[in-house]
Write a protein that holds these residues in place. Structure first.
Motif, PDB file in Angstrom:
ATOM      1  N   SER A 123      29.189 -17.440   9.266  1.00  0.00           N
ATOM      2  CA  SER A 123      31.099 -17.651   9.072  1.00  0.00           C
ATOM      3  C   SER A 123      31.147 -18.325   7.877  1.00  0.00           C
ATOM      4  O   SER A 123      32.129 -18.190   6.784  1.00  0.00           O
ATOM      5  N   LEU A 124      29.883 -19.471   7.872  1.00  0.00           N
ATOM      6  CA  LEU A 124      30.634 -20.369   6.421  1.00  0.00           C
ATOM      7  C   LEU A 124      30.332 -19.362   4.881  1.00  0.00           C
ATOM      8  O   LEU A 124      29.304 -18.565   5.458  1.00  0.00           O
ATOM      9  N   PRO A 125      30.593 -20.016   4.422  1.00  0.00           N
ATOM     10  CA  PRO A 125      30.552 -19.215   3.047  1.00  0.00           C
ATOM     11  C   PRO A 125      29.456 -19.686   1.867  1.00  0.00           C
ATOM     12  O   PRO A 125      29.323 -18.031   1.256  1.00  0.00           O
ATOM     13  N   ARG A 126      28.466 -19.830   2.457  1.00  0.00           N
ATOM     14  CA  ARG A 126      27.243 -20.775   1.383  1.00  0.00           C
ATOM     15  C   ARG A 126      26.549 -19.200   1.936  1.00  0.00           C
ATOM     16  O   ARG A 126      26.660 -18.594   2.566  1.00  0.00           O
ATOM     17  N   CYS A 127      25.005 -19.448   1.125  1.00  0.00           N
ATOM     18  CA  CYS A 127      24.369 -18.219   1.062  1.00  0.00           C
ATOM     19  C   CYS A 127      23.570 -18.733   1.718  1.00  0.00           C
ATOM     20  O   CYS A 127      23.405 -19.399   2.457  1.00  0.00           O
ATOM     21  N   ALA A 128      23.811 -17.604   2.549  1.00  0.00           N
ATOM     22  CA  ALA A 128      22.468 -18.054   4.214  1.00  0.00           C
ATOM     23  C   ALA A 128      21.323 -18.683   4.351  1.00  0.00           C
ATOM     24  O   ALA A 128      21.358 -18.099   5.295  1.00  0.00           O
ATOM     25  N   PHE A 129      20.365 -18.319   2.837  1.00  0.00           N
ATOM     26  CA  PHE A 129      19.354 -18.562   2.931  1.00  0.00           C
ATOM     27  C   PHE A 129      19.796 -20.080   2.875  1.00  0.00           C
ATOM     28  O   PHE A 129      18.349 -20.677   2.949  1.00  0.00           O
ATOM     29  N   ALA A 130      20.644 -20.480   1.999  1.00  0.00           N
ATOM     30  CA  ALA A 130      20.023 -21.907   1.592  1.00  0.00           C
ATOM     31  C   ALA A 130      20.006 -23.117   3.255  1.00  0.00           C
ATOM     32  O   ALA A 130      18.754 -24.242   1.934  1.00  0.00           O
ATOM     33  N   GLN A 177       1.017  -1.502   0.543  1.00  0.00           N
ATOM     34  CA  GLN A 177       0.053   0.019   0.412  1.00  0.00           C
ATOM     35  C   GLN A 177       1.140   1.445   0.013  1.00  0.00           C
ATOM     36  O   GLN A 177       0.674   2.454  -0.797  1.00  0.00           O
ATOM     37  N   MET A 178       2.136   0.985   0.782  1.00  0.00           N
ATOM     38  CA  MET A 178       2.760   2.531   0.876  1.00  0.00           C
ATOM     39  C   MET A 178       3.619   2.828   0.022  1.00  0.00           C
ATOM     40  O   MET A 178       3.926   4.164  -0.233  1.00  0.00           O
ATOM     41  N   THR A 179       4.610   1.830  -0.410  1.00  0.00           N
ATOM     42  CA  THR A 179       5.855   2.179  -0.982  1.00  0.00           C
ATOM     43  C   THR A 179       5.934   2.075  -2.449  1.00  0.00           C
ATOM     44  O   THR A 179       4.857   1.423  -3.562  1.00  0.00           O
ATOM     45  N   ASP A 180       7.073   2.681  -2.779  1.00  0.00           N
ATOM     46  CA  ASP A 180       7.152   2.848  -3.914  1.00  0.00           C
ATOM     47  C   ASP A 180       8.345   1.835  -4.478  1.00  0.00           C
ATOM     48  O   ASP A 180       7.802   1.521  -5.284  1.00  0.00           O
ATOM     49  N   ARG A 181       9.125   1.332  -3.869  1.00  0.00           N
ATOM     50  CA  ARG A 181      10.634   0.511  -3.517  1.00  0.00           C
ATOM     51  C   ARG A 181      10.722  -0.336  -2.780  1.00  0.00           C
ATOM     52  O   ARG A 181      10.500   0.231  -1.486  1.00  0.00           O
ATOM     53  N   VAL A 182      11.084  -1.166  -2.134  1.00  0.00           N
ATOM     54  CA  VAL A 182      11.619  -2.285  -1.116  1.00  0.00           C
ATOM     55  C   VAL A 182      12.700  -2.647  -1.666  1.00  0.00           C
ATOM     56  O   VAL A 182      13.493  -2.979  -2.740  1.00  0.00           O
ATOM     57  N   ILE A 183      13.081  -2.693  -0.430  1.00  0.00           N
ATOM     58  CA  ILE A 183      14.678  -4.379  -0.506  1.00  0.00           C
ATOM     59  C   ILE A 183      14.092  -4.740   0.232  1.00  0.00           C
ATOM     60  O   ILE A 183      13.174  -4.897   1.715  1.00  0.00           O
ATOM     61  N   VAL A 184      14.653  -5.781   0.412  1.00  0.00           N
ATOM     62  CA  VAL A 184      14.185  -6.890   1.438  1.00  0.00           C
ATOM     63  C   VAL A 184      15.444  -7.640   1.972  1.00  0.00           C
ATOM     64  O   VAL A 184      16.157  -8.124   1.436  1.00  0.00           O
ATOM     65  N   MET A 185      16.001  -8.135   3.088  1.00  0.00           N
ATOM     66  CA  MET A 185      16.527  -7.930   3.953  1.00  0.00           C
ATOM     67  C   MET A 185      16.187  -9.238   4.203  1.00  0.00           C
ATOM     68  O   MET A 185      15.703  -9.643   4.646  1.00  0.00           O
ATOM     69  N   TYR A 186      17.585 -10.107   4.272  1.00  0.00           N
ATOM     70  CA  TYR A 186      17.852 -11.317   4.871  1.00  0.00           C
ATOM     71  C   TYR A 186      19.503 -11.356   5.672  1.00  0.00           C
ATOM     72  O   TYR A 186      20.265 -11.313   5.622  1.00  0.00           O
ATOM     73  N   ALA A 187      19.393 -12.112   6.569  1.00  0.00           N
ATOM     74  CA  ALA A 187      20.710 -12.573   8.225  1.00  0.00           C
ATOM     75  C   ALA A 187      21.570 -11.035   7.789  1.00  0.00           C
ATOM     76  O   ALA A 187      23.373 -11.425   7.198  1.00  0.00           O
TER      77      ALA A 187
END
Lengths: 331, 328
Positions: free
Chosen positions: A288-295, A222-232
């Protein structure tokens, strides 16, 4: 290239813990244009709120600090600014509305005084001028009989009223950037709608750019023009809000969008089970692991996801995502 | 005017409950004291070095001690209600006169000690709360530990040894020197000179308490959301600490100050005794030794009066500082 109002470049925020220094925000860059409404979305603990505090130079130190990067407000770096300069910026150029209206106002001063002192801190105005200004602001944020209400104390006001007062405090100096950190999480649904109406209304009147931090996808839409999604602590997707809702690229974003329950009016309709993203947000020290944090939580993860963290790459006009599925198809 | 009506009403209600409380205290005290073994005549005779049984019986009759206990208590209560605290058996003076002549020195000692301790303690607490790992902060912690652990008479004696005996800067005891100084200023200076050591002794104990209390309270308040709001507004550090934090942090200090000021007399007994300070504490102590029942009862009654009056005043002060109290 036109200079943006606010430009965050390679921001990294670290906290000292017993297990050593951990990065709660890393490689975060984003731009904010004049008059724009930017949404920052993510689960609790993904680094949204601490990012907001860093824009005001208020990362609690110790144990925290901005360990890398720049935050440029019209070209001036906030990270290296002096405390004196920061005080001029806070509340005047950048101001903030917090999540907890019940505890964010000082119980021993009248709400009028708490608005007026902000005006006095930044403008060379007299006590009576600042008080007049406070009453004007109360009127602006939709508080009835503001002359009387200005003398009241926070405990005499409802949660919604208090959040209106917080907004009045944030806007009294007509800031260039307004940060709203989950401004309605503590309020009733009906009051939430009123507060967002107020935000939209005031944005037209004052023209401030807004950074809206939330985990509520409905609010974002409803409110925004643009979005940033953050994870970890990282930005994993960015784009215009329409694309975010209709065509999310990162599996995490897709999960967030699917988490919105649908209303059904048909009583015979068997309600589908509520969608959830399995697992929990990793704690910063797990990163600390080099993988994708969401994997570990991703149902589409393949070998590469566990080996290397994906970079944030453009996926379409004005859009970017950090996911190997976008660039390297599993083979 | 409309606003003050509920305040007046609640104050009146408080006063009513205070009167009841005082009556209960009075009955309890007199029953306890009159029921205790030993009487004033025994003590008096002991001091005289013995007397004939006839004289003892005559003395007992004069003081009404030959009557049954419930009659003695009844007469006493009746007198107190009429504002008569009785007659001291030892000093041969009305108890009210006696208390009036001793209250001045005690109030002087207590107010000096308590107020300096509150002011210095709050300042120490506020500074150490802002830098929790500084030398000052550790000093406050050690000071309060020491102040809590050391007995007050020991501190008093040590101060006498140091500042009156080894380095004779201050007088050992009493409130005035008997050198007959007559000018008002000279008298005041003389009293102030005598006041330093007892006030310091008592003040150190209070200081230990208040610096600790102020530090804890301030640390808690500085973490509050509204302090973050105050900083986010761009207020100066001074305004954040002294306007927004201190006013909230001071609430528990006011509470304890009120309670403690009410307990002045019991708090000062030891210090007054060590320094031979001619206040109510010494009077109470002597009255116990001399079995001077009316005086002792008078002092106890007066102490409880002080406690309730101070509680009432604290309550009123609290309303001024914390707006939340008014409506609840």
């Amino acid at each position: 290239m036109t200079q943006n109002l606010l430009s965050v470049q390679d921001l990294e925020i670290s906290f000292r813990t017993v297990a050593g220094e951990v990065q709660v925000v890393r490689d975060l860059s984003f731009e904010l244009a004049q008059g724009e409404v930017l949404g920052i979305v993510g689960e609790s603990g993904c680094g949204k709120s601490i990012t907001a505090l860093s824009l005001l130079g208020l990362v609690p130190n110790p144990p925290g600090r901005v360990s890398k990067g720049r935050i440029l407000l019209e070209g001036e770096d906030i990270v290296t600014a002096s405390e004196r300069r920061l005080r001029q910026i806070r509340g005047n150029d950048i101001s903030m509305v917090f999540q907890e209206p019940m505890t964010s106002l000082n119980p021993v001063y009248s709400v009028g005084e708490q608005i007026a002192e902000t005006a006095r801190a930044h403008f060379n105005s007299s006590r009576s001028e600042a008080w007049e200004r406070a009453i004007e602001m109360l009127q602006l944020v939709g508080i009835p009989s503001p002359e009387r209400r200005a003398h009241e104390f926070p405990h005499q006001l409802s949660g919604g009223m208090r959040q209106r007062v917080m907004i009045a405090i944030a806007l009294v100096c007509e800031p260039k950037v307004l940060i709203a950190d989950e401004p309605t999480t503590a309020l009733d649904v009906t009051v939430q709608a009123q507060i967002f109406d107020l935000f939209r209304d005031l944005q037209h009147k004052i023209g401030a750019a807004i950074i809206l931090i939330t985990h509520d996808i409905g609010v974002v839409a409803q409110m925004t023009d643009r979005v940033i999604v953050m994870y970890a602590g990282r930005k994993i997707e960015e784009g215009p809000v329409s694309a975010f809702i209709t065509d999310p690229r990162h599996p995490y974003t897709r999960g967030l969008v699917n988490c919105i329950p649908r209303l059904s009016l048909d009583p015979s309709d068997d309600p589908e089970p509520l969608f959830e993203i399995p697992g929990v947000v990793p704690s910063p020290s797990d990163l600390s692991l080099p993988r994708c944090a969401f994997a570990p939580r991703c149902r589409n993860a393949f070998a590469l996801c566990l080996e290397k963290s994906p970079p944030l790459l453009p996926v379409a006009e004005g859009r970017a995502a950090a996911c190997w599925l976008e660039t390297e198809k599993p083979g | 005017m409309v606003k003050s009506a509920p305040v007046v009403k609640s104050v009146l209600r408080k006063i009513a409950s205070i009167l009841l409380l005082l009556l209960a205290v009075l009955v309890l005290n007199s029953v306890l004291i009159y029921a205790a073994p030993g009487d004033p005549v025994e003590a008096l005779v002991g001091e005289m070095g013995g007397a004939t049984p006839e004289l003892i019986a005559e003395l007992r009759a004069t003081y009404g001690l030959d009557r049954p206990l419930w009659q003695q208590i009844g007469v006493y209560l009746g007198n107190v209600v009429q504002g008569d605290l009785g007659h001291s058996l030892y000093y041969d003076q009305p108890v009210t006169t006696l208390i009036a002549s001793r209250i001045g020195p005690t109030l002087l000692l207590i107010t000096t000690a308590l107020f300096s301790a509150i002011i210095v303690g709050t300042i120490l607490g506020v500074f150490s709360a802002q830098r929790r790992n500084s030398t000052l902060s550790h000093f406050v912690t050690v000071l309060s530990l020491a102040g809590f652990s050391a007995p007050v008479f020991w501190i008093g004696i040590m101060l006498i040894l140091l500042l009156s005996v080894s380095f004779p800067i201050f007088p050992i005891s009493g409130m005035t020197s008997s050198d007959g100084t007559t000018s008002t200023l000279g008298y005041a200076m003389d009293v102030a000179h005598h006041l330093v050591l007892p006030a310091l002794t008592l003040g150190l104990i209070y200081l230990a308490f208040y610096s600790r209390l102020a530090r804890t309270s301030m640390i808690e308040v500085l973490e509050a959301d509204y302090i973050r709001t105050a900083r986010a507004k761009g207020l100066s550090r001074r305004s954040v600490v002294y306007k927004h934090a201190l006013r909230n942090a001071i609430l528990p200090i006011v509470t304890f100050a009120g309670l403690q000021f009410g307990q002045v007399i019991s708090g000062a007994v030891l210090v007054e005794t060590v320094f031979a300070w001619p206040g109510l504490g010494t009077l109470a102590f002597d009255s116990i030794l001399r079995r001077d029942t009316p005086t002792l009862l008078g002092i106890l009654f007066f102490s409880s009066l002080m406690v309730v009056v101070m509680n009432l005043l604290t309550d009123l002060l609290y309303r001024r500082i914390d707006p939340r109290i008014k409506t609840s």
